[in-house]
Design a protein around this motif. Structure first.
Motif, PDB file in Angstrom:
ATOM      1  N   LEU A 165      -4.672   5.465   1.390  1.00 36.63           N
ATOM      2  CA  LEU A 165      -4.424   5.535  -0.054  1.00 36.63           C
ATOM      3  C   LEU A 165      -5.612   6.161  -0.784  1.00 36.63           C
ATOM      4  O   LEU A 165      -5.433   6.955  -1.713  1.00 36.63           O
ATOM      5  N   ALA A 222      -1.338   2.726  -6.457  1.00 35.33           N
ATOM      6  CA  ALA A 222      -0.559   2.999  -5.245  1.00 35.33           C
ATOM      7  C   ALA A 222      -0.535   1.785  -4.324  1.00 35.33           C
ATOM      8  O   ALA A 222       0.491   1.488  -3.693  1.00 35.33           O
ATOM      9  N   GLU A 263      -5.596   9.976  -0.038  1.00 34.41           N
ATOM     10  CA  GLU A 263      -4.523  10.664  -0.748  1.00 34.41           C
ATOM     11  C   GLU A 263      -4.836  10.772  -2.237  1.00 34.41           C
ATOM     12  O   GLU A 263      -4.590  11.808  -2.858  1.00 34.41           O
ATOM     13  N   ALA A 264      -5.378   9.711  -2.829  1.00 36.94           N
ATOM     14  CA  ALA A 264      -5.720   9.745  -4.251  1.00 36.94           C
ATOM     15  C   ALA A 264      -6.811  10.774  -4.523  1.00 36.94           C
ATOM     16  O   ALA A 264      -6.745  11.534  -5.497  1.00 36.94           O
ATOM     17  N   ALA A 323       1.867  -0.706  -5.688  1.00 36.99           N
ATOM     18  CA  ALA A 323       3.233  -0.277  -5.380  1.00 36.99           C
ATOM     19  C   ALA A 323       3.609  -0.667  -3.951  1.00 36.99           C
ATOM     20  O   ALA A 323       4.747  -1.084  -3.681  1.00 36.99           O
ATOM     21  N   LYS A 324       2.655  -0.547  -3.040  1.00 34.56           N
ATOM     22  CA  LYS A 324       2.904  -0.950  -1.655  1.00 34.56           C
ATOM     23  C   LYS A 324       3.137  -2.461  -1.566  1.00 34.56           C
ATOM     24  O   LYS A 324       3.992  -2.929  -0.804  1.00 34.56           O
ATOM     25  N   GLN A 330      -5.927   5.135  -9.697  1.00 30.92           N
ATOM     26  CA  GLN A 330      -4.662   5.617  -9.150  1.00 30.92           C
ATOM     27  C   GLN A 330      -4.444   5.126  -7.719  1.00 30.92           C
ATOM     28  O   GLN A 330      -3.311   4.857  -7.311  1.00 30.92           O
ATOM     29  N   ARG A 364       2.626   2.415 -14.338  1.00 22.08           N
ATOM     30  CA  ARG A 364       2.398   3.828 -14.655  1.00 22.08           C
ATOM     31  C   ARG A 364       2.335   4.045 -16.165  1.00 22.08           C
ATOM     32  O   ARG A 364       1.470   4.774 -16.667  1.00 22.08           O
TER      33      ARG A 364
END
Length: 286
Positions: free
Chosen positions: A272, A199, A275-276, A202-203, A195, A162
């Motif tokens: 993902l 994500a 959502e992004a 991160a998963k 982004q 990030r």
């Protein structure tokens, strides 16, 4: 009826005066004529997008053309000689509904030049800018002049990712907002692949990405060329922005389906991406 229409008009004008964008967020059911220009972090996408449009039963999706230059800035596509510049020719003919671009870093005069030309001949054209994952996993606008030191992507934490990526995201959003202000309306949109890919990483870090064991599973080399999961995530993001529709539930592509956890991974990539796209203020979905 007239009173209701007047109320809607007044509301829209108030939003504009307050600086809030007004979008038509309804799904787009009509096939779009899409021209794509970019480099190797982008040019695998058009064929995938056509496959997704077909799977979604969107009629008449067209690949209006391609302009591929390795490692290119957008201005390099603009500078192609007119007699060889199929992108300019197609824009002047008013035959492009969506132009997808993939600038490396900003500012890049090519974006504004193409957007101006597009609007002149097709007032409703949308120009999308692919936000991507950072080359070599560092935000270095001079990386072409001096190759960055190798980075262990697998060692990256979500917090580090990030911190590294947010200045890049901001630079893109600021540039796109400035361009739209010049046009007096939203012409340029962001496809938030960067982004969505963050994500996904991160998963992976959390052990929640079926079939992906480490962050390096998304890349083929140090600069960051994409493997199939990252490519399809990119395509789903473009589908979401271009057609303003969720990709969730579309069939699993063969490249993912052949893997043991392909169906589950495909579902995650779709979620993902959606959502992004929904979360980004410049995607056209808000």
């Amino acid at each position: 009826m007239k009173t209701l229409q007047l109320t809607h008009l007044i509301t829209a004008l108030l939003l504009i005066s307050m600086g809030s964008p007004v979008f038509a967020t309804e799904p787009i059911d009509k096939g779009q004529r899409v021209f794509s220009a970019g480099h190797s972090f982008h040019m695998f996408m058009p064929k995938m997008l056509a496959e997704l449009a077909k799977a979604a039963k969107i009629p008449d999706h067209q690949q209006a053309g391609l302009s591929s230059i390795g490692g290119s800035y957008v201005y390099q596509h603009w500078n192609v000689a007119d007699e060889k510049n199929t992108l300019k020719t197609t824009l002047r003919a008013g035959q492009v509904d969506v132009l997808t671009l993939s600038p490396i870093y900003l500012p890049d005069d090519g974006i504004e030049n193409f957007a101006k030309l597009g609007v002149e001949h097709q007032p409703d054209i949308r120009v999308t800018i692919q936000e991507f994952w950072l080359p070599f996993d560092v935000f270095d606008v001079n990386y072409k002049k001096q190759k960055p030191e190798p980075v262990d992507r697998n060692a990256r934490t979500v917090a580090e990712l990030r911190t590294i990526n947010e200045p890049y995201y901001k630079s893109m959003d600021d540039h796109v907002r400035a361009l739209n202000e010049k046009f007096g309306k939203q012409v340029v949109f962001v496809v938030p692949v960067g982004q969505a890919s963050l994500a996904l990483r991160a998963k992976i870090i959390a052990g929640e990405a079926p079939g992906l064991k480490q962050q390096n599973d998304l890349f083929t080399d140090a600069i960051g060329h994409a493997t199939a999961p990252l490519q399809w995530l990119t395509a789903y993001c473009h589908f979401a922005v271009i057609y303003r529709r969720s990709p969730v539930g579309l069939p699993c592509p063969a490249a993912l389906g052949k893997e043991p956890h392909g169906e589950a991974l495909n579902r995650l990539l779709q979620e993902l991406a959606w959502e992004a796209a929904k979360a980004h203020p410049l995607s056209g979905l808000r």
